[in-house]
Design an enzyme around this catalytic site. Sequence first.
Site, mmCIF file in Angstrom:
data_model
loop_
_atom_site.group_PDB
_atom_site.id
_atom_site.type_symbol
_atom_site.label_atom_id
_atom_site.label_comp_id
_atom_site.label_asym_id
_atom_site.label_seq_id
_atom_site.Cartn_x
_atom_site.Cartn_y
_atom_site.Cartn_z
ATOM 1 N N LEU A 40 0.818 -1.214 0.000
ATOM 2 C CA LEU A 40 0.000 0.000 0.000
ATOM 3 C C LEU A 40 0.854 1.269 0.000
ATOM 4 O O LEU A 40 0.887 2.021 0.964
ATOM 5 C CB LEU A 40 -1.002 0.004 1.171
ATOM 6 C CG LEU A 40 -1.995 -1.156 1.194
ATOM 7 C CD1 LEU A 40 -2.925 -1.042 2.406
ATOM 8 C CD2 LEU A 40 -2.827 -1.207 -0.079
ATOM 9 N N ILE A 67 7.535 -6.098 -1.030
ATOM 10 C CA ILE A 67 8.362 -7.074 -1.775
ATOM 11 C C ILE A 67 9.863 -6.779 -1.634
ATOM 12 O O ILE A 67 10.685 -7.596 -2.024
ATOM 13 C CB ILE A 67 7.964 -7.180 -3.271
ATOM 14 C CG1 ILE A 67 8.161 -5.859 -4.020
ATOM 15 C CG2 ILE A 67 6.533 -7.692 -3.406
ATOM 16 C CD1 ILE A 67 8.048 -5.993 -5.538
ATOM 17 N N ASP A 99 5.401 -2.141 -22.331
ATOM 18 C CA ASP A 99 6.043 -1.999 -23.649
ATOM 19 C C ASP A 99 7.131 -0.918 -23.623
ATOM 20 O O ASP A 99 7.895 -0.795 -24.578
ATOM 21 C CB ASP A 99 5.006 -1.691 -24.737
ATOM 22 C CG ASP A 99 4.271 -0.371 -24.529
ATOM 23 O OD1 ASP A 99 4.421 0.257 -23.464
ATOM 24 O OD2 ASP A 99 3.538 0.045 -25.465
ATOM 25 N N TYR A 117 12.091 4.526 -14.993
ATOM 26 C CA TYR A 117 11.007 3.538 -14.845
ATOM 27 C C TYR A 117 11.197 2.378 -15.804
ATOM 28 O O TYR A 117 11.233 1.213 -15.403
ATOM 29 C CB TYR A 117 9.643 4.206 -15.082
ATOM 30 C CG TYR A 117 8.523 3.208 -15.328
ATOM 31 C CD1 TYR A 117 8.135 2.311 -14.330
ATOM 32 C CD2 TYR A 117 7.860 3.143 -16.554
ATOM 33 C CE1 TYR A 117 7.117 1.386 -14.543
ATOM 34 C CE2 TYR A 117 6.835 2.230 -16.783
ATOM 35 C CZ TYR A 117 6.475 1.352 -15.777
ATOM 36 O OH TYR A 117 5.470 0.424 -16.000
ATOM 37 N N LYS A 171 12.044 -1.638 -15.159
ATOM 38 C CA LYS A 171 11.182 -2.739 -15.611
ATOM 39 C C LYS A 171 11.960 -3.669 -16.542
ATOM 40 O O LYS A 171 11.815 -4.890 -16.480
ATOM 41 C CB LYS A 171 9.934 -2.201 -16.324
ATOM 42 C CG LYS A 171 8.939 -1.480 -15.446
ATOM 43 C CD LYS A 171 8.305 -2.348 -14.371
ATOM 44 C CE LYS A 171 7.370 -3.394 -14.917
ATOM 45 N NZ LYS A 171 6.666 -4.135 -13.812
ATOM 46 N N ASN A 220 -2.526 1.550 -20.249
ATOM 47 C CA ASN A 220 -3.867 1.183 -19.802
ATOM 48 C C ASN A 220 -4.639 2.417 -19.338
ATOM 49 O O ASN A 220 -4.040 3.393 -18.888
ATOM 50 C CB ASN A 220 -3.787 0.258 -18.581
ATOM 51 C CG ASN A 220 -3.410 -1.171 -18.917
ATOM 52 O OD1 ASN A 220 -3.863 -2.097 -18.253
ATOM 53 N ND2 ASN A 220 -2.576 -1.384 -19.916
ATOM 54 N N PRO A 260 -2.803 20.012 -18.418
ATOM 55 C CA PRO A 260 -1.440 20.155 -18.928
ATOM 56 C C PRO A 260 -1.112 19.154 -20.028
ATOM 57 O O PRO A 260 -1.317 17.951 -19.871
ATOM 58 C CB PRO A 260 -0.575 19.882 -17.681
ATOM 59 C CG PRO A 260 -1.429 19.024 -16.799
ATOM 60 C CD PRO A 260 -2.859 19.386 -17.092
ATOM 61 N N ARG A 278 0.496 6.998 -27.939
ATOM 62 C CA ARG A 278 0.411 5.808 -27.104
ATOM 63 C C ARG A 278 -0.670 4.892 -27.685
ATOM 64 O O ARG A 278 -1.611 5.369 -28.318
ATOM 65 C CB ARG A 278 0.049 6.183 -25.648
ATOM 66 C CG ARG A 278 1.034 7.169 -25.000
ATOM 67 C CD ARG A 278 2.392 6.518 -24.770
ATOM 68 N NE ARG A 278 3.381 7.382 -24.168
ATOM 69 C CZ ARG A 278 4.400 7.939 -24.844
ATOM 70 N NH1 ARG A 278 4.531 7.759 -26.145
ATOM 71 N NH2 ARG A 278 5.298 8.647 -24.211
ATOM 72 N N ASN A 288 -1.463 12.224 -27.629
ATOM 73 C CA ASN A 288 -1.958 12.681 -26.325
ATOM 74 C C ASN A 288 -2.990 13.788 -26.478
ATOM 75 O O ASN A 288 -3.998 13.813 -25.765
ATOM 76 C CB ASN A 288 -0.783 13.170 -25.460
ATOM 77 C CG ASN A 288 0.083 12.018 -24.977
ATOM 78 O OD1 ASN A 288 -0.321 10.853 -25.040
ATOM 79 N ND2 ASN A 288 1.268 12.329 -24.499
HETATM 80 P P1 NAD Z 1 -0.007 1.134 -9.750
HETATM 81 O O1 NAD Z 1 1.081 2.124 -9.490
HETATM 82 O O2 NAD Z 1 -1.407 1.604 -9.898
HETATM 83 O O3 NAD Z 1 -0.019 0.042 -8.568
HETATM 84 C C1 NAD Z 1 1.139 -0.562 -8.065
HETATM 85 C C2 NAD Z 1 0.755 -1.372 -6.835
HETATM 86 O O4 NAD Z 1 1.962 -1.985 -6.339
HETATM 87 C C3 NAD Z 1 0.190 -0.516 -5.700
HETATM 88 O O5 NAD Z 1 -0.925 -1.167 -5.119
HETATM 89 C C4 NAD Z 1 1.348 -0.433 -4.701
HETATM 90 O O6 NAD Z 1 0.913 -0.288 -3.356
HETATM 91 C C5 NAD Z 1 2.057 -1.760 -4.947
HETATM 92 N N1 NAD Z 1 3.483 -1.694 -4.579
HETATM 93 C C6 NAD Z 1 4.392 -0.776 -4.990
HETATM 94 N N2 NAD Z 1 5.594 -1.015 -4.420
HETATM 95 C C7 NAD Z 1 5.441 -2.135 -3.660
HETATM 96 C C8 NAD Z 1 6.319 -2.887 -2.828
HETATM 97 N N3 NAD Z 1 7.595 -2.512 -2.655
HETATM 98 N N4 NAD Z 1 5.833 -3.985 -2.204
HETATM 99 C C9 NAD Z 1 4.521 -4.348 -2.352
HETATM 100 N N5 NAD Z 1 3.647 -3.661 -3.101
HETATM 101 C C10 NAD Z 1 4.102 -2.574 -3.753
HETATM 102 O O7 NAD Z 1 0.468 0.305 -11.011
HETATM 103 P P2 NAD Z 1 -0.368 -0.272 -12.251
HETATM 104 O O8 NAD Z 1 -0.564 0.812 -13.240
HETATM 105 O O9 NAD Z 1 -1.524 -1.044 -11.744
HETATM 106 O O10 NAD Z 1 0.701 -1.287 -12.871
HETATM 107 C C11 NAD Z 1 0.782 -2.637 -12.430
HETATM 108 C C12 NAD Z 1 1.878 -3.353 -13.197
HETATM 109 O O11 NAD Z 1 1.587 -3.316 -14.593
HETATM 110 C C13 NAD Z 1 3.263 -2.712 -13.036
HETATM 111 O O12 NAD Z 1 4.211 -3.742 -12.932
HETATM 112 C C14 NAD Z 1 3.453 -1.912 -14.313
HETATM 113 O O13 NAD Z 1 4.807 -1.798 -14.635
HETATM 114 C C15 NAD Z 1 2.690 -2.749 -15.304
HETATM 115 N N6 NAD Z 1 2.122 -2.008 -16.452
HETATM 116 C C16 NAD Z 1 1.355 -0.884 -16.267
HETATM 117 C C17 NAD Z 1 0.792 -0.239 -17.363
HETATM 118 C C18 NAD Z 1 -0.111 0.974 -17.212
HETATM 119 O O14 NAD Z 1 -0.497 1.576 -18.206
HETATM 120 N N7 NAD Z 1 -0.506 1.350 -15.997
HETATM 121 C C19 NAD Z 1 1.028 -0.725 -18.655
HETATM 122 C C20 NAD Z 1 1.825 -1.869 -18.803
HETATM 123 C C21 NAD Z 1 2.346 -2.497 -17.694
#
Ligand code: NAD
Length: 353
Positions: A34, A59, A134, A158, A162, A188, A213, A222, A257
């Site tokens: 959280l 984690i 991606d 970032y 990843k 997403n 902005p 995107r 955008n």
């Molecule tokens: P988000 O930032 O909304 O959520 C991340 C979640 O991870 C949060 O609930 C946070 O509390 C938890 N978290 C962060 N650090 C943590 C830690 N050290 N230990 C435990 N929990 C931890 O992210 P999202 O947009 O839901 O993305 C989820 C995954 O999907 C990510 O790995 C991201 O790289 C990947 N992703 C996101 C998108 C996008 O458009 N949002 C697109 C492709 C891939």
Amino acid sequence: MRVLVTGGAGFIGSAVVRTIIEETNFEILNVDCLTYAGNPDSLARIAGSDRYSFSRTDIRDLPALRRAVEEFRPDLIMHLAAETHVDRSIDGPADFVMTNMVGTANLLEATRAYWTGLDDAAKRRFRLHHVSTDEVFGSLGPSGQFSETTPYAPNSPYSASKAGSDHLVRAWHETFGLPVITSNCSNNYGPCQFPEKLIPLIILNALEGKKLPIYGTGKNIRDWLHVEDHARALIAIATRGQPGETYCVGGNEERTNIDVVLTVCSILDELLPQSQNRPHANLITYVADRPGHDARYAIDASKIERELGWRPQETFESGIKKTVQWYLDNRSWWERVRAGAYRGERLGLAGAG
Ligand code: NAD
């Protein structure tokens, strides 16, 4: 099936948890520490299910993660926990390295110790699904698409963190035989997205009559995918994908955008005929570009379509309308978020702002 989901209180993780609880009979342990981005309100609909449990675990804490894995004894791990906002990675890269790379290495080690102790049948059935982006592939020119064979070329802290996590996951498969699968998805949008990201930021600022902005020229492209389509893709990959494989996931919905923002503005004009902020497009303001801003992302999703029969159910037009409506209908969700630490201010100028 027992599924351990990391990051299940985040934007995509909560969509995955809601979909699994509502559409399957699987049991879930949600492992999430959280951060500012984790929000239990996003799980309110399913939190009462006797197939859902939550562990507030970081984690980055290997012993705690080991305990969570050993006690829950999952058949499948879906790894979504991450630091995810590019602008924040410019302001403070260290958290991204620690959570995305060290945290993923911890998960791999906790999983390997647990998996090694399983009997042969359980070992063969087990999967670890690593959810990635991606953005690890860098930036495209005006043509072409990313696919599973595109070389890695991350440009932001970032995306580099990843990319590092993707390489760790691959190495645990090659070296230790751990049955892992990785997916790389495009941008997403949808319900419960933290309002620092483009689409919810624009919707909420427009509702509040604040400036909208646009970074740089607004011409960055995107490929947009509705979060519930991504959740369905992730469940297909985790349960039916091939270990050692990677899958690219995208909506085939490229938009600049500025087009995205104009679309949101015209939907709001239509849905809120009495608003004093109409036409909402008058709130648009061009601001300094993000340092190292990738020009274009686009995904060739033909492998997951061919091999797993997945296709998005939403077009950008249908998904964005539903999304704007969701933010209008769920004020209490975002008012609580906006009342917290983040109120829509500019992030990620690397000291240039
Ligand atoms: P988000 O930032 O909304 O959520 C991340 C979640 O991870 C949060 O609930 C946070 O509390 C938890 N978290 C962060 N650090 C943590 C830690 N050290 N230990 C435990 N929990 C931890 O992210 P999202 O947009 O839901 O993305 C989820 C995954 O999907 C990510 O790995 C991201 O790289 C990947 N992703 C996101 C998108 C996008 O458009 N949002 C697109 C492709 C891939």
